[in-house]
Scaffold this active site. Structure first.
Site, PDB file in Angstrom:
ATOM      1  N   ILE A  82      26.398  12.852  30.772  1.00 29.73           N
ATOM      2  CA  ILE A  82      27.387  12.018  31.446  1.00 29.73           C
ATOM      3  C   ILE A  82      26.741  10.741  32.035  1.00 29.73           C
ATOM      4  CG2 ILE A  82      29.280  11.648  33.034  1.00 29.73           C
ATOM      5  CD1 ILE A  82      30.239  14.420  32.360  1.00 29.73           C
TER       6      ILE A  82
ATOM      7  N   SER B 273      19.580  11.391  41.155  1.00 31.65           N
ATOM      8  CA  SER B 273      19.216  12.989  40.918  1.00 31.65           C
ATOM      9  C   SER B 273      18.149  13.070  41.612  1.00 31.65           C
ATOM     10  CB  SER B 273      19.277  13.241  39.471  1.00 31.65           C
ATOM     11  OG  SER B 273      17.945  12.371  38.888  1.00 31.65           O
TER      12      SER B 273
ATOM     13  N   LYS C 233      35.383  22.852  42.971  1.00 31.32           N
ATOM     14  CA  LYS C 233      36.305  21.778  42.134  1.00 31.32           C
ATOM     15  C   LYS C 233      37.477  21.714  42.713  1.00 31.32           C
ATOM     16  CE  LYS C 233      33.042  20.670  38.983  1.00 31.32           C
ATOM     17  NZ  LYS C 233      32.290  19.514  39.072  1.00 31.32           N
TER      18      LYS C 233
HETATM   19  N1  NAP Z   1      35.295  19.216  31.934  1.00 29.35           N
HETATM   20  C1  NAP Z   1      34.671  20.275  31.626  1.00 29.35           C
HETATM   21  O1  NAP Z   1      35.000  21.342  31.232  1.00 29.35           O
HETATM   22  C2  NAP Z   1      33.169  20.259  31.994  1.00 29.35           C
HETATM   23  C3  NAP Z   1      32.148  20.896  31.235  1.00 29.35           C
HETATM   24  C4  NAP Z   1      30.969  20.825  31.716  1.00 29.35           C
HETATM   25  C5  NAP Z   1      30.513  19.917  32.635  1.00 29.35           C
HETATM   26  N2  NAP Z   1      31.544  19.582  33.598  1.00 29.35           N
HETATM   27  C6  NAP Z   1      30.942  18.585  34.760  1.00 29.35           C
HETATM   28  O2  NAP Z   1      30.391  17.717  34.265  1.00 29.35           O
HETATM   29  C7  NAP Z   1      29.238  17.398  35.411  1.00 29.35           C
HETATM   30  C8  NAP Z   1      28.088  17.372  34.902  1.00 29.35           C
HETATM   31  O3  NAP Z   1      27.887  16.837  33.441  1.00 29.35           O
HETATM   32  P1  NAP Z   1      26.636  16.600  32.863  1.00 29.35           P
HETATM   33  O4  NAP Z   1      25.602  17.685  32.804  1.00 29.35           O
HETATM   34  O5  NAP Z   1      27.241  16.003  31.468  1.00 29.35           O
HETATM   35  O6  NAP Z   1      25.860  15.303  33.574  1.00 29.35           O
HETATM   36  P2  NAP Z   1      24.505  14.953  33.368  1.00 29.35           P
HETATM   37  O7  NAP Z   1      24.629  13.434  34.033  1.00 29.35           O
HETATM   38  O8  NAP Z   1      23.975  14.740  32.131  1.00 29.35           O
HETATM   39  O9  NAP Z   1      23.988  15.574  34.476  1.00 29.35           O
HETATM   40  C9  NAP Z   1      24.029  15.733  35.921  1.00 29.35           C
HETATM   41  C10 NAP Z   1      22.832  15.626  36.675  1.00 29.35           C
HETATM   42  O10 NAP Z   1      23.156  15.877  38.067  1.00 29.35           O
HETATM   43  C11 NAP Z   1      21.805  16.092  38.856  1.00 29.35           C
HETATM   44  N3  NAP Z   1      21.997  16.915  39.891  1.00 29.35           N
HETATM   45  C12 NAP Z   1      22.453  18.180  39.539  1.00 29.35           C
HETATM   46  N4  NAP Z   1      22.243  19.019  41.022  1.00 29.35           N
HETATM   47  C13 NAP Z   1      21.859  17.896  41.807  1.00 29.35           C
HETATM   48  C14 NAP Z   1      21.577  17.850  43.158  1.00 29.35           C
HETATM   49  N5  NAP Z   1      21.596  18.982  43.855  1.00 29.35           N
HETATM   50  N6  NAP Z   1      21.078  16.808  43.735  1.00 29.35           N
HETATM   51  C15 NAP Z   1      21.382  15.489  43.247  1.00 29.35           C
HETATM   52  N7  NAP Z   1      21.483  15.555  41.754  1.00 29.35           N
HETATM   53  C16 NAP Z   1      21.687  16.703  41.231  1.00 29.35           C
HETATM   54  C17 NAP Z   1      21.091  16.749  37.830  1.00 29.35           C
HETATM   55  O11 NAP Z   1      19.631  15.987  37.487  1.00 29.35           O
HETATM   56  P3  NAP Z   1      18.464  16.669  38.306  1.00 29.35           P
HETATM   57  O12 NAP Z   1      18.202  17.841  37.602  1.00 29.35           O
HETATM   58  O13 NAP Z   1      17.274  15.415  38.096  1.00 29.35           O
HETATM   59  O14 NAP Z   1      18.953  16.621  39.831  1.00 29.35           O
HETATM   60  C18 NAP Z   1      21.650  16.642  36.415  1.00 29.35           C
HETATM   61  O15 NAP Z   1      21.042  16.201  35.235  1.00 29.35           O
HETATM   62  C19 NAP Z   1      29.590  18.531  36.458  1.00 29.35           C
HETATM   63  O16 NAP Z   1      30.350  17.842  37.595  1.00 29.35           O
HETATM   64  C20 NAP Z   1      30.154  19.543  35.897  1.00 29.35           C
HETATM   65  O17 NAP Z   1      31.035  20.396  36.703  1.00 29.35           O
HETATM   66  C21 NAP Z   1      32.827  19.373  33.302  1.00 29.35           C
END
Ligand code: NAP
Length: 225
Positions: A15, A34, A153
């Site tokens: 995302i 991040s 959430k």
């Molecule tokens: N609609 C749905 O059913 C659904 C499904 C899956 C996910 N989601 C939501 O989508 C979002 C993530 O999506 P994505 O993985 O595609 O996004 P992304 O942009 O690829 O990754 C999110 C980034 O957040 C960073 N992060 C995690 N914990 C952190 C922390 N404590 N402090 C700072 N940064 C942090 C991580 O980078 P670092 O490791 O470098 O910190 C991770 O790479 C979440 O809110 C998740 O709940 C929704």
């Protein structure tokens, strides 16, 4: 008029990357943050290292954006934390782990909302929008292994609802965005970064507040389930 500035808290390869590219391609300055951030920075892209297990890092991350370009008019909170719980003993999760997830999912979100509205009070930009990346857990009921994420959430949805009610009259917009499959089921691991980028950009450009609990389907858009 002030430049459009988007700030993504919790930006990774899916995302975060797609949303950053979409806004940058449309003339926005884009700050991403991040735990692994802080490496590359150019005139239009700012990368910030931050760990949202500590809400105080939200304050310093906002300060970096503000000191570099000014207050962001688009803020996207995309970070999430979960410790998977054994389905038959969810409360065996240590309280420290619970608190850590709560910090990422709720307390740092709260601080990001505070920082955002404080900046918006003196910002001339016509579109001010805060988007939280949610999922179905705020309405589905508990899914035991994911309960720390679900607690987060659910609280996040409440915060966004409260934000709309409190600041909507000032023209500030807030969303709990939740991508779903066409049948309304959660997308889970099929979550689509490009669909988020398209949706978030539309929400940012719309001067009107749409339904705040914004369930959407890839290539279809807002869909009420
Ligand atoms: N609609 C749905 O059913 C659904 C499904 C899956 C996910 N989601 C939501 O989508 C979002 C993530 O999506 P994505 O993985 O595609 O996004 P992304 O942009 O690829 O990754 C999110 C980034 O957040 C960073 N992060 C995690 N914990 C952190 C922390 N404590 N402090 C700072 N940064 C942090 C991580 O980078 P670092 O490791 O470098 O910190 C991770 O790479 C979440 O809110 C998740 O709940 C929704």
């Amino acid at each position: 008029m002030a430049a459009n500035i988007a700030f993504i808290l919790g930006a990774g390869p899916n995302i975060g990357q797609h949303v950053a590219k979409k806004f940058a391609a449309n003339g926005y300055k884009v700050a991403v943050s991040s735990r692994s951030g802080g490496s590359s920075t150019s005139d239009d892209v700012l990368s910030i290292k931050a760990d949202f297990t500590d809400p105080q890092t939200v304050v310093s991350a906002f300060k970096q954006v503000r000191d570099t370009w000014g207050d962001p008019n688009v803020v996207i909170y995309n970070a999430a934390g979960v410790h998977f719980a054994p389905p038959t003993d969810v409360f065996s999760i240590p309280s420290q782990a619970f608190e850590q997830d709560l910090s990422i999912n709720v307390s740092s979100l709260y601080t990001a909302l505070q920082e955002t509205v404080a900046g918006w009070k003196n910002l001339s930009s016509p579109s001010k929008v805060f988007i939280f990346t949610g999922n179905a857990l705020n309405t589905s009921g508990a899914i035991a292994p994911l309960f720390t994420l679900g607690v987060g959430k659910s609280a996040a949805a409440h915060l966004i609802d409260a934000a709309v009610k409190s600041y909507g009259p000032q023209g500030f917009k807030f969303y709990y965005a939740d991508e779903r499959n066409a049948d309304g089921s959660p997308v889970g691991n099929s979550i689509d970064g490009r669909a988020h980028a398209e949706t978030y950009f539309q929400l940012a450009e719309d001067l009107e507040q749409r339904t705040w609990d914004y369930t959407f389907v890839k290539l279809k858009g807002f869909t009420k389930f």
